[in-house]
Structure formats: structure tokens, C-alpha cells
Design an enzyme around this catalytic site. Sequence first.
Site, PDB file in Angstrom:
ATOM      1  N   SER A   4      -9.549   1.605   3.249  1.00 25.69           N
ATOM      2  CA  SER A   4      -8.694   2.416   2.409  1.00 25.69           C
ATOM      3  C   SER A   4      -7.643   1.600   1.649  1.00 25.69           C
ATOM      4  O   SER A   4      -6.993   2.167   0.753  1.00 25.69           O
ATOM      5  CB  SER A   4      -7.987   3.481   3.235  1.00 25.69           C
ATOM      6  OG  SER A   4      -7.176   2.879   4.211  1.00 25.69           O
ATOM      7  N   SER A   6      -9.641  -0.925   7.393  1.00 27.53           N
ATOM      8  CA  SER A   6      -9.102  -0.670   6.065  1.00 27.53           C
ATOM      9  C   SER A   6      -8.495  -1.840   5.329  1.00 27.53           C
ATOM     10  O   SER A   6      -8.164  -1.681   4.149  1.00 27.53           O
ATOM     11  CB  SER A   6      -8.076   0.464   6.133  1.00 27.53           C
ATOM     12  OG  SER A   6      -8.733   1.671   6.432  1.00 27.53           O
ATOM     13  N   LYS A  19       0.856  -1.203   0.000  1.00 26.35           N
ATOM     14  CA  LYS A  19       0.000   0.000   0.000  1.00 26.35           C
ATOM     15  C   LYS A  19       0.886   1.245   0.000  1.00 26.35           C
ATOM     16  O   LYS A  19       1.931   1.285   0.687  1.00 26.35           O
ATOM     17  CB  LYS A  19      -0.882  -0.032   1.242  1.00 26.35           C
ATOM     18  CG  LYS A  19      -1.951   1.039   1.342  1.00 26.35           C
ATOM     19  CD  LYS A  19      -2.792   0.768   2.612  1.00 26.35           C
ATOM     20  CE  LYS A  19      -3.929   1.772   2.755  1.00 26.35           C
ATOM     21  NZ  LYS A  19      -4.690   1.538   3.993  1.00 26.35           N
TER      22      LYS A  19
END
Lengths: 456, 456
Positions: free
Chosen positions: A137, A161, A62
Site C-alpha cells: 500500500s 506494504s 505516506k
Amino acid sequence: MTPTERVEAALRALGPAAEGRRADPWNAFLDVDAAGARARAQAIEAEGPRGRPLHGLVVSVKDNLAVAGRRMTCGSRHLERYVAPYTATAVRRLEDAGAILLGKTNLDEFAAGSSGENSAFGPTRNPRDPERVPGGSSSGAAASVAAGVADVALGSDTGGSVRCPGAFCGVAALRPTRGLVSRHGLADLAMSLETPAPLARDVATLAAALAAISGPDPRDPTARRTLGTLDLAHGARGLRVGVLREYFEGVEPATERAVREALARLENAGATLVEVSVPETRDSLAAYYLVNYVEFASAMQRFDGFRFGTPAAAEGALEEAVAAGRASFGPEVRRRILLGTYASEQEHAARWYTTAVAARGRLAASFRRALAQVDLLAGPTMPFRAFRLGEKTDDPLAMYAADVLTVTANLADLPAGTVPVRAQGLPVGLQLLGRGGEDARVLEAMAEVERLEVEA
Amino acid sequence: MSDGARIGLEIHAYLLTRAKMFCACDADALAATEANVHVCETCTGQPGAKPMAPNAAALAAGVRVARALGCALAPTTRFLRKHYFYPDLPSNYQRTSEPFATAGGLALADSFVRLREIHWEEDPGAYDLDAGTVDYDRSGLPLLEIVTEPDFRSPEDVRAFLQELAVVLRYLGVWREEAGVKADVNVSVAGGERAEVKNVSGFRAAERAAAAEIRRQLDMVARGERVPRETRGFDDATGETTRLRAKEEAMDYRFLPDPDLPPLGKLAALAPDEEAPLARRARLAALAGVPPQEANALVEERALADAFEAAAREADPKTAFAFVVRDLRADLAYRSTSLARSRVAAEDVAALVGALARGDVTPHAATRVLRQGLDEGGLREALAAERAAGLSAGDEVAAAARATVAEQGKAVADYRAGKQGALNFLVGQAMRRLRGRGRPDEVRAAVERALADAGA
């Protein structure tokens, strides 16, 4: 497949994005290091496995986790040109375990979001249905695994997330107990709530990834836990599972059905289901967001526009220059900074922040009491399946409401995993929460659920 | 004082440690000749970088200073984030601890200055306003902040206090003395408002700043003006204080307990108990029979105090005092070293002083032994060798005296002519012949006998 074959397959799936010419079909990746991945694949192929548990697995990271020499945008224009000068501990450990870093994945800006639509570089699409959100996210992370490009994705979980996109995209994910995985190298959203967290196609791979990245780290004094021994063949016999009553309130019928059916299979396999109630769950969103805003405002304080490759700061008084430098944040980030600043100001802190911290304490105590009666708690991961792109972007509160089932694990600091269960059409995730520090038990139960899903 | 002056100090002292407060970077950063060489992701505030556990040496130093000043230790203390925007702050917040010690104080000649609290802080970087650049070499260095009550009544007291504080810090060996101290000097007169003179460097400047500010405020009062509450700076060149900003609105720093740093407990266990430096100074001064202020040299470093105390067991305390304060310190200064860093131990000094006092070695020989010990080590062996070589036997001395008298015709004639200096000269010559290995009174007596025998 050999490592090189795995890398080539992944790059092929990315299409022109592999050479940086266009976004991949899901806009899952913000940066692809094809040359680096190929070189690394060759190198480890030559070396052989050497007992490294993740030998040859393709990993995505990420874009709020630092990789030295690669851009780290955090999904924001503000860091569009920032290149990290160091590598996050969790990423380094993946590499030490033999994994191959393919690239950095898209995310809601600074991890503030639940759908993957808040990125400054465009929304990510759900590989299971490109008109729908992948969840957030860690949107690109989940998409990279669901699309079959990455074997393991490293994301982060502050209020759901990795579990939200895990559920929406139909992959396995775990939010570890705080302190199991070092946060050194993870750009802060809310320091007391979050942790790096893995996603993978199956629970065995997920567990191997977690084992590789976990453990104490002198660079993060809050990282003091170890995973302990894992027996993924443990089975359901003797397992006491508390079904959380509040977790089914306001949940769409299709999700409830899929989850209850999965729980029934677990019961048939030898688990005991018990209904459990934790009423404080109803206060959890308010407590979560207040703590999140206040810590986020502090975390974002460092971005003043004078450093990190931000476009030129204005001249004039310091306050003006800083305001101009911070103009490149998106609306959700700005919203949270303003609310967090307000809630932590001297005259307001007692009313908002202190109250939220107290509520958090009560919630955590309630969950501990519930988990004293059972081994695990269970419920849906999300109140609904993946919604359409744009469906909730007009109403921040509607977006926040998506987190209602996931924030409790972060507030109460419990290990919580999502495992895909059989559902018609869009993916549904079953969520399992364990006692603080018993991440291994959660993984074992997830493995059993997965086995039952495959078997039936 | 009739002007009703009240002065309080907030003193910042750099702690002497090998590494910075929250990272492993070299703390010798103040000596760096290039900018940004002793830096890492943590002390430059890179996104994702976390603080390491607080520097253990800095924590121990703080506890020792607190004990030395008679303070009570708090049961627990947390690090807080103090938020404000300024280019020299890597994260636009400073990590500062809650007070870990309270009460205590220092006695001056005719007053007692109470302490309010002591806490730890990290240093920001160095901002060059003209160049628009920041040097992070010093960012993250550990500081101790010592806050007094406004108990000072005169600028002279301010200087006296700082000098006593310096004695304490030097003795404990915890102070990076070349960085000096910085003080914020808070001044009010006649019960009026308080002005803060910030960032004054050095003891003399602190005294002068206090004096200048008292003068300025008294002048205003005499003119019928009200002294406003404000922040001022001190210009050492002009000797005047100047306005920096209005202090009416205290800045809201939105203090937040740092979620990245676990709270500190059991502070008392961080450093072993020891005799407080000023108490030891008083005790050793009494032992040596001198007033306490004259014993500052003994507590310049702990090793010197240890050396004196050990030597005072082997010899008359006055002899031990003279040797340590004069001879030993001179040789240490010449070699730009401290006793603790040298190859000579306190017990070595004691043995040497004992041998000297008993007449086992001459003063010349003792000096030789000390210098050899400092330069090459092995003081005990050198001492033993000198003892074994022994003093010249009585007939050696007599022979040297006769030979000298026979040689030095002119001096003998001078002696006969009544010039007393001539005897000293002859004694010196005889001593040279003996290569310093003679007891002075014995050599003198031998020379006098030789002169008498020669018919003088």
C-alpha cells in the site's frame, strides 16, 4: 548538492504538482509542501550539518502518518478534509536528523491494498513503467523514491506494504521488527502486524533512515527496541542463508531466475546456501487476513462521521447517522470492516479469529526453528513483477494472493528487507528475513547483495 | 428478607492521579471550566494516536484497593477494547482491563458482601446531547470498577457498604472524592429476572434506587406480572426508576485484547504491602477503647492513623485519641488541608501529645504550637521553645494570684458572698495575667490561697 538544490530538483521533477495545480506524473503525492520544504532547506543550510545523519535529504511521508498542520487523508474520502493536530514520532525523528519533508504520498485507502489502485484519489503509477502498478500500500512512497524525487520515503508495512512496492519499483525497503519504530502517529490498519517502514534508493541511506527513526518512545509502549551497531561492510563470508523452498512455489519464471542468480552471486562471495522448508507458510494468507480484518474493524471503529472533517452526519437514530457517516469508505475498506466485524462477533470469534491467532503462533514458532539453523532466510519478495493497472482489481482474492511471500514476516514478527537484483525489464526484489530483533544483520546482508549487483 | 430481594453493585470510582490513564494530560480535568483544554491526540482518539503505558499510580492504587478488600490478584491482566458506538467515546471503544482481582469482600453489621472482581477502565468524554458537542476533558481519566456478588439483602446494606468502601478509599488516598462514585444497581426479587439501574450517583441515591426498584418489582409480582430483564435509569427527583432499554440481547462488544498495550504481569509488585485500612481501624479502635465505627475519623487519612498510633506511644491512648480526633482534625479542617499535605508530620504530633500529657506545655500552649506548625512549619522547634520558656515558677503564679485578688474587688466580694462562679472568674483572670502559662490546678490553688490570705 546543497539542501536547497535537492529541494528544487525534487520540486522540478514534480512539475505542476509542486504548486498543487495538478497531480505529479505518477500521482505519487497527495500533498506537497513546497514553501515548507524550501524554508526548511534554507534553515538547515544556514545551520550546517551539525552531525545530523540525514542532513539535507528529501523525505516523503505516506499519507497515513501524521504531520501536524498538514492533511492526512489515508487515501480516503472520509478523511479528505482532516488536518492532523500532531506529528508522528518517526516523522519527527526524521526531521530531527536533518531531513526535509517534501510532502505526503499516495496509498491504498487506509493501507488496505497491494497495488496502489485502492486510493480514493486515483491510482499511483510505477515510474519504471507507467502502465503498471507500483505495488502497495505504500505506492506513492516507493514511486517517489524510484522517480528520484525523494531520497527517503517513510511508509508502513502491515503485510508487505513497503516490500511489495519496493520490489515492483526497484528500490530498497525494510520491514523492521515490531517495536523498533514507534507507531505513534501511524493510522492503524492492523496493530499487531504493522510498523512504520523506510524505503530508499540504496541500502546505506535506508539504514541511516532506520537508525534515525528507531528507538523507544514513551508515546508507544510497544516500541522498546534499539537497532544496535551496524557494519554495512560486513560482507557475505560466513553467512548461512536458508533458501525457503515454499517461497518459490507459484513464482513466475523471470522472478525465480533473477532471485536464484542473485543468490548464486552471494554464494560465490562466501555465503553458504542451505535449502529450508517452512510448510506453515501455506496457511499464512488465511491467518494474516483474518487477523488483519479483525484488527482493522477495531481500528476503523473511531470513524463514525461525527468528527475528522467528515461531511455532515445524517440525523436520526445513532445507528443511521453512523452508517451514513461511514458511507465514504471504498469497497476494499468496507469489505474488510464487514469481514472483521463478523469474524470477531461472539458466536464466530472462536472459529475464525482465535483459530487464526493459533495458526500465527505455530507459523512464528516454525520460522524461529528455521532461523535457529541459519542466519537469514531468502527468497523472492513478490511472486511476480509489477502487473498492469486494472489487471487484478476485479478479484480481491487474486490481489490478496500477491501478499503470500510478504505476510509471513509480519505474522512471525521478523525483520524483512527487499533489495533490487539484476533483472531484464521490470524490477525484481530479493527478500531477506532475519531473526526477530536482528534488523541490523538483515541490512548488512542487503548491503552485500547490493554491492554484488553493482559489481558484476 | 421475605421479599427475596437480591442486590448487586457495579461501582465506578475515579482514581486520584496527576495524569490520565493512557496519556500525560492533567487529570484535574473534572475541575476544568472550559471544554477540551486537558486533551491530546490520544484521549481524543486522533487517527494514529496510541495509548501510553497505563498510569503507574492508577495501577498501584488498584492493587492497594484490591488488597485492602481481601482480594486475590490475577497473575496477569490485559487491557481489552470494548466496542460500541457512542459520541462520548473518542475511538468508539473503551479500554477496560480484564479483572485483575477476584474474591474478597466487606463485612457489614450482620452480613458479608463478597466481591466478584475489580478492573480498571478509562472514562469516556462528556456528551452534551442538546448541544451536540463532546467535551474530552474527562476522556481517559482512570476509573476503578468494583463488582460485587448479589449479596445485598436490603437498600440500607447498600448504603452501609458504600460508606465502608469510602473509608477504605479515603484511607488509601487513591480516590478522587469530589467526583464521588457511580453505581449500577442490579436488583431482582423472589428469584425473578434482574433489572439493572444504571449510572446512579452517590450513596444515598444508590440506596434509594435500590429501594425504588425493589418496590417496583414487588408491585409487578403482586399484580401477577413478570419482571422483564432490562436496563433502567434512576430519577433522583421523583425517586423512581425508568426503563432505558431492553437487556434481553446483551450487546456484543467484540472484546479484543488491545494490541497497543503489553499485558500486565507481576501485579503484586506494583504496590508495597501495607496493613488493610479496616484492620487498622479495628486495631486502633481497640487501642483507643472505642467501637470501630467511632474510629472512622482516625482512618480518614493514613497520616492521621500514623499520628494517633505514634501519639499513643507517648501518652495515654485516650488522650491521644481526643487530641487527634478533635483538636488536630479541627485545625486541619479550618485550613482545608490534610495532615499528609500539611507541614506537620505524624511524629511531630506524637511529640506534642507527649509533651501535653506530661504537663510540659499547657493546653493553650499546645494549641499555639500546633497552629504554628501547621501555618509555618517547624513544630518541633516551636515545641522546644515553649518548653524552654517553661511554666511560670511557683512564685510567679502566687504573685499573679495575689495581684488578681487585689484588683478584682467585685469578684472577691461575690466570692465572699458565696458565688462559686466568682472563683472561676478569678482563676481565669489570674491565668490571663500569666498569659496562659499556668497549670490550671496550680493557678486555682494559688488563687484560693490568695483569697484566704486576704481574709476571705
